[in-house]
Write a protein that holds these residues in place. Structure first.
Motif, short mmCIF file in Angstrom:
data_model
loop_
_atom_site.label_atom_id
_atom_site.label_comp_id
_atom_site.label_asym_id
_atom_site.label_seq_id
_atom_site.Cartn_x
_atom_site.Cartn_y
_atom_site.Cartn_z
N MET A 1 0.85 -1.20 0.00
CA MET A 1 0.00 0.00 0.00
C MET A 1 0.88 1.25 0.00
O MET A 1 1.92 1.29 0.66
CB MET A 1 -0.89 0.01 1.24
CG MET A 1 -2.02 -0.99 1.13
SD MET A 1 -3.04 -1.01 2.63
CE MET A 1 -4.66 -1.40 1.98
N ARG A 2 0.44 2.25 -0.75
CA ARG A 2 1.20 3.50 -0.79
C ARG A 2 0.23 4.69 -0.75
O ARG A 2 -0.97 4.51 -0.94
CB ARG A 2 2.11 3.58 -2.01
CG ARG A 2 1.60 2.97 -3.30
CD ARG A 2 2.60 3.10 -4.42
NE ARG A 2 2.79 4.49 -4.78
CZ ARG A 2 1.97 5.18 -5.59
NH1 ARG A 2 0.94 4.61 -6.16
NH2 ARG A 2 2.20 6.45 -5.85
N VAL A 3 0.77 5.86 -0.49
CA VAL A 3 -0.07 7.06 -0.46
C VAL A 3 -0.18 7.58 -1.89
O VAL A 3 0.83 7.95 -2.51
CB VAL A 3 0.51 8.13 0.49
CG1 VAL A 3 -0.29 9.42 0.38
CG2 VAL A 3 0.46 7.62 1.92
N ILE B 1 -2.34 13.43 -1.31
CA ILE B 1 -2.77 14.17 -0.12
C ILE B 1 -3.60 15.33 -0.66
O ILE B 1 -3.10 16.11 -1.49
CB ILE B 1 -1.56 14.69 0.67
CG1 ILE B 1 -0.72 13.52 1.20
CG2 ILE B 1 -2.01 15.60 1.81
CD1 ILE B 1 0.65 13.92 1.70
N ILE C 1 -6.50 11.93 2.84
CA ILE C 1 -5.38 11.27 2.18
C ILE C 1 -5.93 10.05 1.44
O ILE C 1 -6.93 9.46 1.86
CB ILE C 1 -4.25 10.86 3.15
CG1 ILE C 1 -4.74 9.88 4.23
CG2 ILE C 1 -3.63 12.08 3.80
CD1 ILE C 1 -3.59 9.34 5.10
N LEU D 1 8.14 23.74 -3.30
CA LEU D 1 8.33 22.45 -3.94
C LEU D 1 9.02 22.58 -5.29
O LEU D 1 8.77 23.52 -6.03
CB LEU D 1 6.96 21.78 -4.16
CG LEU D 1 6.13 21.52 -2.90
CD1 LEU D 1 4.76 20.98 -3.30
CD2 LEU D 1 6.83 20.54 -1.97
N ASN D 2 9.89 21.60 -5.57
CA ASN D 2 10.43 21.48 -6.92
C ASN D 2 9.40 20.71 -7.73
O ASN D 2 9.29 19.49 -7.62
CB ASN D 2 11.75 20.69 -6.90
CG ASN D 2 12.75 21.32 -5.97
OD1 ASN D 2 12.81 22.54 -5.85
ND2 ASN D 2 13.54 20.49 -5.30
N ILE E 1 -5.07 6.28 -0.16
CA ILE E 1 -4.15 5.14 -0.06
C ILE E 1 -4.55 4.12 -1.11
O ILE E 1 -5.74 3.88 -1.33
CB ILE E 1 -4.21 4.55 1.37
CG1 ILE E 1 -3.60 5.57 2.34
CG2 ILE E 1 -3.50 3.21 1.47
CD1 ILE E 1 -3.66 5.17 3.79
N LEU F 1 4.70 14.93 -7.18
CA LEU F 1 6.02 14.81 -6.56
C LEU F 1 6.64 13.49 -7.03
O LEU F 1 6.10 12.81 -7.88
CB LEU F 1 5.89 14.84 -5.03
CG LEU F 1 5.31 16.13 -4.44
CD1 LEU F 1 5.30 16.06 -2.93
CD2 LEU F 1 6.10 17.36 -4.90
N GLN F 2 7.76 13.16 -6.40
CA GLN F 2 8.53 12.00 -6.85
C GLN F 2 7.71 10.71 -6.79
O GLN F 2 7.79 9.88 -7.66
CB GLN F 2 9.75 11.88 -5.94
CG GLN F 2 10.99 11.28 -6.57
CD GLN F 2 12.17 11.46 -5.62
OE1 GLN F 2 12.34 12.52 -5.01
NE2 GLN F 2 12.96 10.42 -5.48
N ASP F 3 6.92 10.57 -5.74
CA ASP F 3 6.25 9.30 -5.53
C ASP F 3 4.78 9.45 -5.16
O ASP F 3 4.10 8.46 -4.94
CB ASP F 3 6.95 8.50 -4.44
CG ASP F 3 7.07 9.32 -3.16
OD1 ASP F 3 6.62 10.48 -3.15
OD2 ASP F 3 7.60 8.79 -2.18
N THR F 4 4.32 10.68 -5.02
CA THR F 4 2.92 10.87 -4.68
C THR F 4 2.47 12.21 -5.26
O THR F 4 3.22 12.84 -6.01
CB THR F 4 2.70 10.79 -3.14
OG1 THR F 4 1.30 10.77 -2.88
CG2 THR F 4 3.31 11.97 -2.41
N ILE G 1 0.18 15.98 -4.54
CA ILE G 1 -0.58 16.87 -3.67
C ILE G 1 -1.71 17.43 -4.53
O ILE G 1 -1.47 17.93 -5.64
CB ILE G 1 0.32 17.99 -3.11
CG1 ILE G 1 1.31 17.36 -2.11
CG2 ILE G 1 -0.52 19.08 -2.44
CD1 ILE G 1 2.28 18.33 -1.50
N ASP H 1 1.64 -1.75 -10.51
CA ASP H 1 2.09 -0.54 -9.83
C ASP H 1 3.59 -0.62 -9.58
O ASP H 1 4.08 -1.50 -8.91
CB ASP H 1 1.34 -0.43 -8.49
CG ASP H 1 1.59 0.90 -7.80
OD1 ASP H 1 2.42 1.68 -8.32
OD2 ASP H 1 0.95 1.14 -6.78
#
Lengths: 142, 142
Positions: free
Chosen positions: B1-3, B6, B77, B24-25, B79, B46-49, B51, B133
Protein backbone atom coordinates in the motif's frame (compact mmCIF):
# COMPACT_ATOMS: atom_id res chain seq x y z
CA UNK A 1 10.91 15.75 -3.39
CA UNK A 2 8.82 13.07 -1.78
CA UNK A 3 6.50 12.69 1.20
CA UNK A 4 8.54 11.25 4.04
CA UNK A 5 5.65 10.82 6.46
CA UNK A 6 2.14 11.87 7.41
CA UNK A 7 1.83 12.57 11.13
CA UNK A 8 -1.48 12.05 12.92
CA UNK A 9 -2.19 13.34 16.44
CA UNK A 10 -4.00 10.69 18.51
CA UNK A 11 -5.01 10.18 22.13
CA UNK A 12 -3.51 6.68 22.28
CA UNK A 13 -0.94 5.58 19.68
CA UNK A 14 -1.47 1.90 20.43
CA UNK A 15 -5.26 2.11 20.15
CA UNK A 16 -4.88 4.07 16.90
CA UNK A 17 -2.46 1.45 15.58
CA UNK A 18 -5.14 -1.20 16.12
CA UNK A 19 -7.52 0.90 13.99
CA UNK A 20 -5.02 1.44 11.19
CA UNK A 21 -4.13 -2.26 11.15
CA UNK A 22 -7.77 -2.99 10.26
CA UNK A 23 -7.17 -1.21 6.95
CA UNK A 24 -3.48 -1.29 6.15
CA UNK A 25 -1.28 -4.17 5.14
CA UNK A 26 1.46 -3.34 7.57
CA UNK A 27 4.88 -4.89 7.12
CA UNK A 28 6.89 -3.03 9.69
CA UNK A 29 6.02 -1.00 12.76
CA UNK A 30 8.37 0.87 15.08
CA UNK A 31 7.44 2.31 18.48
CA UNK A 32 9.57 4.87 20.28
CA UNK A 33 9.31 7.59 22.90
CA UNK A 34 10.85 10.96 22.02
CA UNK A 35 11.25 12.78 25.36
CA UNK A 36 12.42 16.05 23.71
CA UNK A 37 9.18 16.28 21.77
CA UNK A 38 7.06 14.85 24.59
CA UNK A 39 5.51 12.25 22.31
CA UNK A 40 5.23 8.54 21.88
CA UNK A 41 5.51 7.63 18.19
CA UNK A 42 4.18 4.60 16.38
CA UNK A 43 5.58 4.52 12.85
CA UNK A 44 3.75 2.46 10.26
CA UNK A 45 5.93 1.82 7.22
CA UNK A 46 4.06 1.69 3.95
CA UNK A 47 5.54 0.95 0.54
CA UNK A 48 6.98 4.39 -0.01
CA UNK A 49 6.14 6.53 2.99
CA UNK A 50 5.26 6.28 6.66
CA UNK A 51 2.27 7.10 8.82
CA UNK A 52 3.32 8.45 12.21
CA UNK A 53 0.86 8.19 15.08
CA UNK A 54 1.77 10.83 17.67
CA UNK A 55 0.54 10.49 21.25
CA UNK A 56 1.46 13.23 23.74
CA UNK A 57 3.34 12.10 26.84
CA UNK A 58 2.89 15.43 28.66
CA UNK A 59 0.28 18.14 29.02
CA UNK A 60 2.97 20.51 27.72
CA UNK A 61 3.43 18.68 24.43
CA UNK A 62 2.30 20.64 21.35
CA UNK A 63 0.32 17.51 20.46
CA UNK A 64 -1.72 17.89 23.69
CA UNK A 65 -2.64 21.41 22.66
CA UNK A 66 -3.57 20.27 19.14
CA UNK A 67 -5.81 17.50 20.51
CA UNK A 68 -7.47 19.90 22.94
CA UNK A 69 -8.13 22.49 20.22
CA UNK A 70 -9.06 20.27 17.28
CA UNK A 71 -9.32 16.63 18.33
CA UNK A 72 -7.58 13.73 16.65
CA UNK A 73 -6.48 14.19 13.03
CA UNK A 74 -3.59 14.96 10.71
CA UNK A 75 -1.02 17.13 12.47
CA UNK A 76 1.58 17.66 9.72
CA UNK A 77 3.12 16.21 6.59
CA UNK A 78 6.86 15.89 6.08
CA UNK A 79 8.51 16.45 2.72
CA UNK A 80 12.10 15.57 1.92
CA UNK A 81 14.55 18.11 0.56
CA UNK A 82 17.61 16.95 -1.36
CA UNK A 83 19.59 20.01 -0.26
CA UNK A 84 17.72 21.40 2.71
CA UNK A 85 19.80 24.58 3.20
CA UNK A 86 19.34 25.51 -0.46
CA UNK A 87 15.63 24.76 -0.37
CA UNK A 88 15.11 26.73 2.86
CA UNK A 89 16.98 29.74 1.49
CA UNK A 90 15.04 29.57 -1.76
CA UNK A 91 11.71 29.41 0.12
CA UNK A 92 12.74 32.25 2.47
CA UNK A 93 13.53 34.42 -0.55
CA UNK A 94 10.04 33.71 -1.86
CA UNK A 95 8.41 34.79 1.42
CA UNK A 96 7.72 31.42 3.06
CA UNK A 97 7.63 31.72 6.88
CA UNK A 98 9.45 29.10 8.95
CA UNK A 99 8.84 28.05 12.54
CA UNK A 100 12.35 28.14 14.00
CA UNK A 101 15.56 27.33 12.19
CA UNK A 102 17.14 24.10 11.01
CA UNK A 103 17.62 21.57 13.78
CA UNK A 104 18.41 17.89 14.14
CA UNK A 105 15.42 15.55 14.11
CA UNK A 106 15.14 11.78 14.41
CA UNK A 107 17.81 9.69 12.66
CA UNK A 108 20.12 12.73 12.85
CA UNK A 109 18.42 14.38 9.87
CA UNK A 110 18.17 18.15 9.57
CA UNK A 111 14.58 19.37 9.80
CA UNK A 112 12.53 22.53 10.02
CA UNK A 113 8.83 23.45 9.97
CA UNK A 114 6.91 25.87 7.76
CA UNK A 115 4.13 28.02 9.15
CA UNK A 116 0.69 26.76 8.08
CA UNK A 117 -0.19 30.31 6.97
CA UNK A 118 2.41 29.99 4.19
CA UNK A 119 0.91 26.74 2.86
CA UNK A 120 -2.87 27.13 3.06
CA UNK A 121 -3.44 25.74 6.52
CA UNK A 122 -1.02 22.82 6.26
CA UNK A 123 1.85 22.41 8.72
CA UNK A 124 4.77 21.06 6.66
CA UNK A 125 7.99 19.62 8.03
CA UNK A 126 10.90 19.85 5.62
CA UNK A 127 13.55 17.19 6.24
CA UNK A 128 16.87 16.41 4.61
CA UNK A 129 16.55 13.45 2.25
CA UNK A 130 18.65 10.43 3.22
CA UNK A 131 21.88 10.24 1.18
CA UNK A 132 21.43 8.54 -2.22
CA UNK A 133 17.68 8.58 -1.79
CA UNK A 134 16.31 5.68 -3.77
CA UNK A 135 12.74 6.02 -2.60
CA UNK A 136 13.22 3.90 0.51
CA UNK A 137 12.82 5.41 3.94
CA UNK A 138 16.04 5.84 5.86
CA UNK A 139 15.32 3.16 8.38
CA UNK A 140 14.69 0.57 5.68
CA UNK A 141 18.31 0.95 4.65
CA UNK A 142 19.95 0.68 8.07
CA UNK B 1 0.00 0.00 0.00
CA UNK B 2 1.20 3.50 -0.79
CA UNK B 3 -0.07 7.06 -0.46
CA UNK B 4 -1.60 8.02 -3.80
CA UNK B 5 -2.27 11.64 -2.89
CA UNK B 6 -2.77 14.17 -0.12
CA UNK B 7 -5.77 16.43 -0.78
CA UNK B 8 -5.86 19.97 0.57
CA UNK B 9 -9.01 22.13 0.62
CA UNK B 10 -8.23 25.67 -0.49
CA UNK B 11 -10.16 28.81 -1.38
CA UNK B 12 -8.28 29.29 -4.66
CA UNK B 13 -6.36 26.41 -6.23
CA UNK B 14 -4.26 28.70 -8.41
CA UNK B 15 -3.29 30.99 -5.53
CA UNK B 16 -2.43 27.94 -3.43
CA UNK B 17 -0.33 26.54 -6.28
CA UNK B 18 1.73 29.73 -6.25
CA UNK B 19 2.37 29.18 -2.53
CA UNK B 20 3.36 25.53 -2.94
CA UNK B 21 5.66 26.38 -5.85
CA UNK B 22 7.65 28.56 -3.46
CA UNK B 23 8.63 25.40 -1.60
CA UNK B 24 8.33 22.45 -3.94
CA UNK B 25 10.43 21.48 -6.92
CA UNK B 26 7.50 20.84 -9.17
CA UNK B 27 8.02 18.86 -12.36
CA UNK B 28 4.47 18.38 -13.51
CA UNK B 29 1.17 20.06 -12.73
CA UNK B 30 -2.28 19.18 -14.02
CA UNK B 31 -5.38 21.34 -13.69
CA UNK B 32 -8.89 20.00 -14.22
CA UNK B 33 -12.47 20.72 -13.28
CA UNK B 34 -14.51 17.79 -11.95
CA UNK B 35 -18.16 18.88 -12.28
CA UNK B 36 -19.50 15.76 -10.47
CA UNK B 37 -17.51 16.62 -7.38
CA UNK B 38 -18.00 20.39 -7.80
CA UNK B 39 -14.27 21.04 -7.52
CA UNK B 40 -11.40 22.44 -9.48
CA UNK B 41 -8.29 20.31 -8.93
CA UNK B 42 -4.65 21.30 -9.24
CA UNK B 43 -2.47 18.20 -9.02
CA UNK B 44 1.17 18.64 -8.10
CA UNK B 45 3.18 15.54 -8.95
CA UNK B 46 6.02 14.81 -6.56
CA UNK B 47 8.53 12.00 -6.85
CA UNK B 48 6.25 9.30 -5.53
CA UNK B 49 2.92 10.87 -4.68
CA UNK B 50 0.73 13.87 -5.50
CA UNK B 51 -0.58 16.87 -3.67
CA UNK B 52 -4.12 17.75 -4.77
CA UNK B 53 -5.34 21.29 -4.23
CA UNK B 54 -9.15 21.23 -4.15
CA UNK B 55 -11.12 24.42 -4.77
CA UNK B 56 -14.92 24.25 -4.58
CA UNK B 57 -16.78 25.39 -7.70
CA UNK B 58 -20.18 25.48 -5.96
CA UNK B 59 -21.63 26.38 -2.58
CA UNK B 60 -22.97 22.80 -2.53
CA UNK B 61 -19.55 21.19 -2.82
CA UNK B 62 -18.45 19.25 0.29
CA UNK B 63 -15.24 21.27 0.03
CA UNK B 64 -17.25 24.49 0.54
CA UNK B 65 -18.67 23.06 3.75
CA UNK B 66 -15.22 21.95 4.94
CA UNK B 67 -13.77 25.43 4.28
CA UNK B 68 -16.66 27.09 6.08
CA UNK B 69 -16.35 24.80 9.11
CA UNK B 70 -12.58 24.47 9.42
CA UNK B 71 -10.81 26.75 6.98
CA UNK B 72 -8.10 25.70 4.55
CA UNK B 73 -6.15 22.54 5.35
CA UNK B 74 -5.76 18.84 4.64
CA UNK B 75 -9.07 17.34 3.57
CA UNK B 76 -8.14 13.67 3.06
CA UNK B 77 -5.38 11.27 2.18
CA UNK B 78 -5.72 8.57 -0.44
CA UNK B 79 -4.15 5.14 -0.06
CA UNK B 80 -3.88 2.58 -2.83
CA UNK B 81 -5.24 -0.94 -2.48
CA UNK B 82 -3.86 -3.72 -4.67
CA UNK B 83 -7.17 -5.58 -4.52
CA UNK B 84 -9.73 -3.04 -3.40
CA UNK B 85 -12.72 -5.43 -3.05
CA UNK B 86 -10.67 -7.75 -0.85
CA UNK B 87 -9.32 -4.90 1.24
CA UNK B 88 -12.77 -3.33 1.68
CA UNK B 89 -14.29 -6.65 2.75
CA UNK B 90 -11.44 -7.30 5.14
CA UNK B 91 -11.83 -3.83 6.70
CA UNK B 92 -15.63 -4.20 6.92
CA UNK B 93 -15.18 -7.48 8.78
CA UNK B 94 -12.92 -5.66 11.24
CA UNK B 95 -15.55 -2.97 11.87
CA UNK B 96 -14.25 -0.13 9.69
CA UNK B 97 -17.11 2.19 8.58
CA UNK B 98 -17.23 3.30 4.95
CA UNK B 99 -18.89 6.37 3.45
CA UNK B 100 -20.82 4.89 0.56
CA UNK B 101 -19.79 1.92 -1.54
CA UNK B 102 -17.20 1.42 -4.25
CA UNK B 103 -17.55 3.83 -7.14
CA UNK B 104 -15.53 5.00 -10.10
CA UNK B 105 -13.21 7.94 -9.49
CA UNK B 106 -10.83 9.81 -11.75
CA UNK B 107 -8.86 7.76 -14.31
CA UNK B 108 -11.59 5.11 -14.06
CA UNK B 109 -10.19 3.76 -10.81
CA UNK B 110 -12.45 2.22 -8.17
CA UNK B 111 -12.53 4.29 -4.98
CA UNK B 112 -14.31 4.54 -1.67
CA UNK B 113 -13.98 6.63 1.51
CA UNK B 114 -13.60 5.57 5.13
CA UNK B 115 -15.35 7.45 7.92
CA UNK B 116 -12.91 9.61 9.92
CA UNK B 117 -14.30 8.07 13.14
CA UNK B 118 -12.79 4.74 12.11
CA UNK B 119 -9.31 6.22 11.61
CA UNK B 120 -8.78 8.72 14.43
CA UNK B 121 -10.13 11.81 12.72
CA UNK B 122 -8.56 11.19 9.30
CA UNK B 123 -10.71 10.95 6.18
CA UNK B 124 -9.08 8.25 4.02
CA UNK B 125 -9.87 7.51 0.39
CA UNK B 126 -9.05 3.98 -0.65
CA UNK B 127 -8.33 3.64 -4.36
CA UNK B 128 -7.48 0.72 -6.60
CA UNK B 129 -3.77 0.66 -7.40
CA UNK B 130 -2.93 1.07 -11.08
CA UNK B 131 -2.12 -2.26 -12.73
CA UNK B 132 1.52 -3.32 -12.30
CA UNK B 133 2.09 -0.54 -9.83
CA UNK B 134 5.76 0.35 -9.98
CA UNK B 135 5.58 3.34 -7.68
CA UNK B 136 4.66 5.79 -10.44
CA UNK B 137 1.33 7.53 -10.42
CA UNK B 138 -1.08 6.38 -13.10
CA UNK B 139 -0.89 9.53 -15.14
CA UNK B 140 2.89 9.35 -15.35
CA UNK B 141 2.49 6.12 -17.27
CA UNK B 142 -0.09 7.24 -19.80
Amino acid sequence: MRVDHIAIAVNSAEDALENYKKLLNVDKIEIEEVPNEMVKVVMINLQDTRIELLEPTSENSPISKFLKDRGEGIHHIAITADEIETDVNHALDKGIKFLGGLRTGSYGRKITFIHPKSLNGVLVELCQAPPQDDGQTLENKI
